[in-house]
Design an enzyme around this catalytic site. Structure first.
Site, PDB file in Angstrom:
ATOM      1  N   THR A   1       0.828  -1.197   0.000  1.00  0.00           N
ATOM      2  CA  THR A   1       0.000   0.000   0.000  1.00  0.00           C
ATOM      3  C   THR A   1       0.870   1.257   0.000  1.00  0.00           C
ATOM      4  O   THR A   1       1.951   1.264   0.573  1.00  0.00           O
ATOM      5  CB  THR A   1      -0.883  -0.007   1.262  1.00  0.00           C
ATOM      6  OG1 THR A   1      -1.754  -1.123   1.199  1.00  0.00           O
ATOM      7  CG2 THR A   1      -1.699   1.263   1.391  1.00  0.00           C
TER       8      THR A   1
ATOM      9  N   ARG B   1     -12.977  -8.752  -1.542  1.00  0.00           N
ATOM     10  CA  ARG B   1     -12.448  -8.358  -0.238  1.00  0.00           C
ATOM     11  C   ARG B   1     -11.969  -6.903  -0.254  1.00  0.00           C
ATOM     12  O   ARG B   1     -11.370  -6.430  -1.208  1.00  0.00           O
ATOM     13  CB  ARG B   1     -11.274  -9.278   0.142  1.00  0.00           C
ATOM     14  CG  ARG B   1     -10.543  -8.887   1.440  1.00  0.00           C
ATOM     15  CD  ARG B   1      -9.291  -8.080   1.175  1.00  0.00           C
ATOM     16  NE  ARG B   1      -8.492  -7.863   2.401  1.00  0.00           N
ATOM     17  CZ  ARG B   1      -7.449  -7.043   2.473  1.00  0.00           C
ATOM     18  NH1 ARG B   1      -7.062  -6.379   1.411  1.00  0.00           N
ATOM     19  NH2 ARG B   1      -6.780  -6.896   3.611  1.00  0.00           N
TER      20      ARG B   1
ATOM     21  N   GLY C   1      -9.866  -4.104   2.223  1.00  0.00           N
ATOM     22  CA  GLY C   1      -9.025  -3.953   3.405  1.00  0.00           C
ATOM     23  C   GLY C   1      -9.223  -2.608   4.094  1.00  0.00           C
ATOM     24  O   GLY C   1     -10.262  -1.959   3.968  1.00  0.00           O
ATOM     25  N   ASP C   2      -8.196  -2.173   4.806  1.00  0.00           N
ATOM     26  CA  ASP C   2      -8.318  -0.957   5.613  1.00  0.00           C
ATOM     27  C   ASP C   2      -8.100   0.330   4.827  1.00  0.00           C
ATOM     28  O   ASP C   2      -8.554   1.397   5.243  1.00  0.00           O
ATOM     29  CB  ASP C   2      -7.322  -1.000   6.774  1.00  0.00           C
ATOM     30  CG  ASP C   2      -5.878  -0.955   6.284  1.00  0.00           C
ATOM     31  OD1 ASP C   2      -5.505  -1.854   5.498  1.00  0.00           O
ATOM     32  OD2 ASP C   2      -5.131  -0.050   6.671  1.00  0.00           O
TER      33      ASP C   2
ATOM     34  N   THR D   1      -0.460   1.028   6.568  1.00  0.00           N
ATOM     35  CA  THR D   1      -0.143  -0.053   5.651  1.00  0.00           C
ATOM     36  C   THR D   1       0.059  -1.320   6.469  1.00  0.00           C
ATOM     37  O   THR D   1       0.808  -1.317   7.441  1.00  0.00           O
ATOM     38  CB  THR D   1       1.116   0.233   4.811  1.00  0.00           C
ATOM     39  OG1 THR D   1       1.464  -0.936   4.060  1.00  0.00           O
ATOM     40  CG2 THR D   1       2.305   0.633   5.671  1.00  0.00           C
ATOM     41  N   GLY D   2      -0.624  -2.380   6.086  1.00  0.00           N
ATOM     42  CA  GLY D   2      -0.461  -3.601   6.873  1.00  0.00           C
ATOM     43  C   GLY D   2      -1.565  -4.591   6.601  1.00  0.00           C
ATOM     44  O   GLY D   2      -2.247  -4.537   5.583  1.00  0.00           O
TER      45      GLY D   2
ATOM     46  N   GLY E   1      -4.826  -5.580   6.646  1.00  0.00           N
ATOM     47  CA  GLY E   1      -5.994  -4.729   6.729  1.00  0.00           C
ATOM     48  C   GLY E   1      -7.057  -5.165   7.698  1.00  0.00           C
ATOM     49  O   GLY E   1      -7.680  -4.330   8.372  1.00  0.00           O
TER      50      GLY E   1
END
Length: 358
Positions: free
Chosen positions: A223, A251, A253-254, A274-275, A277
């Site tokens: 990200t 899907r 994510g965050d 970033t990670g 999510g």
């Protein structure tokens, strides 16, 4: 009489010197006040290009140089906008555009592939002055999703649009839609094939694919994000991603979730995440850092460390954030082996890092 005249002259001289000295002191005081209270004396920008198992021994010198050059190119674009008095939001979006257009990062051109072999893109922005925000999720034909997220914020009554609806909105707003093949890169496609091959060899007791951590840990990072403080004292944040390699069922994510992947509030800070999510959503990472500052009185660095080094790992997740507060203080916190990152302050000092020990 002579002594009286001498005394009068002496008093007059002392009064003149005193007035001049007070005038100088006042000028000095005014100058100091101007510098300390004028927000234009302070601005800054921070970016990330993803966090994960980024080890120096696995990185060629040429690839490392390519990442550092692109990080520098991106952050200098945003810094120049801020230096010339541009807004934090403009700096954030233009900086992210550079990374979205590079195949090095999992955003825009370099987006990873879903299980079905397509690229689904997410992005979000937030304005710290107004707390307004915009986001898009699951778009497949928008070259620069961060620009569409900005349009959602500025030109619609909504915060988040997804899929075909988001692309219809983009078309109505004059965005050029690209053919999905624009996002194809060979290395991302091969990453998908490797993960799918692993799935074939690891099935659960029902004969279904076992979605174990190793599949996810090897496929979730990349990200890009940016946070900025402008000369008017306003904060902004933005995040853009291709999501997770081999993701299914649309899907999300965050990255497009306000409060998880992106948050900005002039009262506290701006954050881009970033990670992994799913865990960043559950921990509401970006907002939690702001909340710890606002309600508990923690510094930016203290709040970032609390969330990234304690709260997220306690849930089982990992990743990192970049952030800047209303005073220009910066935190680049991550709990992985590395995170592509860079920072420039008002003086133009540049810091670029990839690995944990940098």
């Amino acid at each position: 009489m002579k002594n009286f005249k001498t005394l009068t002259l002496l008093i007059g001289f002392l009064l003149l010197f005193s007035c001049k000295n007070q005038s100088n002191s006042s000028e000095i005081s005014d100058n100091l006040t101007d510098k300390s209270e004028n927000p234009s004396q302070n601005f800054g920008i921070v970016i990330h290009g993803g966090a994960g198992t980024i080890l120096k021994e696995n990185m060629s010198d040429s690839l490392e140089m390519a990442y550092k050059m692109k990080l520098e190119e991106a952050i200098r674009v945003g810094h120049e906008i801020l230096r010339q008095g541009g807004t934090a939001m403009e700096a954030v979006t233009k900086t992210i555009n550079i990374m979205e257009d590079s195949p090095l990062f999992n955003a825009g051109k370099g987006a990873v592939f879903t299980h079905e072999g397509i690229n689904e893109l997410d992005a979000s922005v937030m304005d710290g002055a107004t707390l307004n925000a915009g986001a898009v999720a699951g778009v497949t034909r928008v070259k620069n999703p961060i620009d569409l997220a900005l349009a959602v914020m500025n030109d619609s009554p909504h915060v988040m649009l997804s899929g075909k609806g988001a692309e219809t909105f983009a078309q109505e707003r004059g965005f050029e839609l690209v053919d999905p093949t624009y996002f194809y890169t060979e290395n991302r496609f091969q990453s998908l094939q490797r993960i799918k091959d692993k799935e074939k060899t690891e099935l659960d007791h029902d004969g279904k694919t076992a979605f174990t951590d190793p599949f996810i840990k090897d496929s979730k990072f990349g990200t890009v994000g940016c946070v900025a403080l402008d000369k008017n004292g306003n904060l902004a944040a933005g995040t853009s991603t291709g999501g997770m390699t081999n993701k299914r069922w649309n899907r999300i994510g965050d990255a497009p979730i306000i409060g998880a992947g992106t948050y900005a509030n002039n009262a506290t800070c701006a954050v881009s995440s970033t990670g992994w999510g799913e865990f960043f959503i559950r921990a509401m990472v970006a907002h939690d850092i702001s909340a710890l500052m606002e309600y508990k009185g923690l510094s930016l660095q203290e709040a970032a460390a609390e969330v990234i080094q304690k709260k997220v790992p306690a849930l089982g997740g990992d990743g990192g954030i970049v952030s800047i507060d209303k005073h220009g203080n910066v935190a680049m916190e991550f709990n992985t082996a590395g995170m592509y990152r860079a920072h420039m302050n008002a003086a133009g000092e540049l810091i670029i890092g990839i690995y944990k020990d940098e």
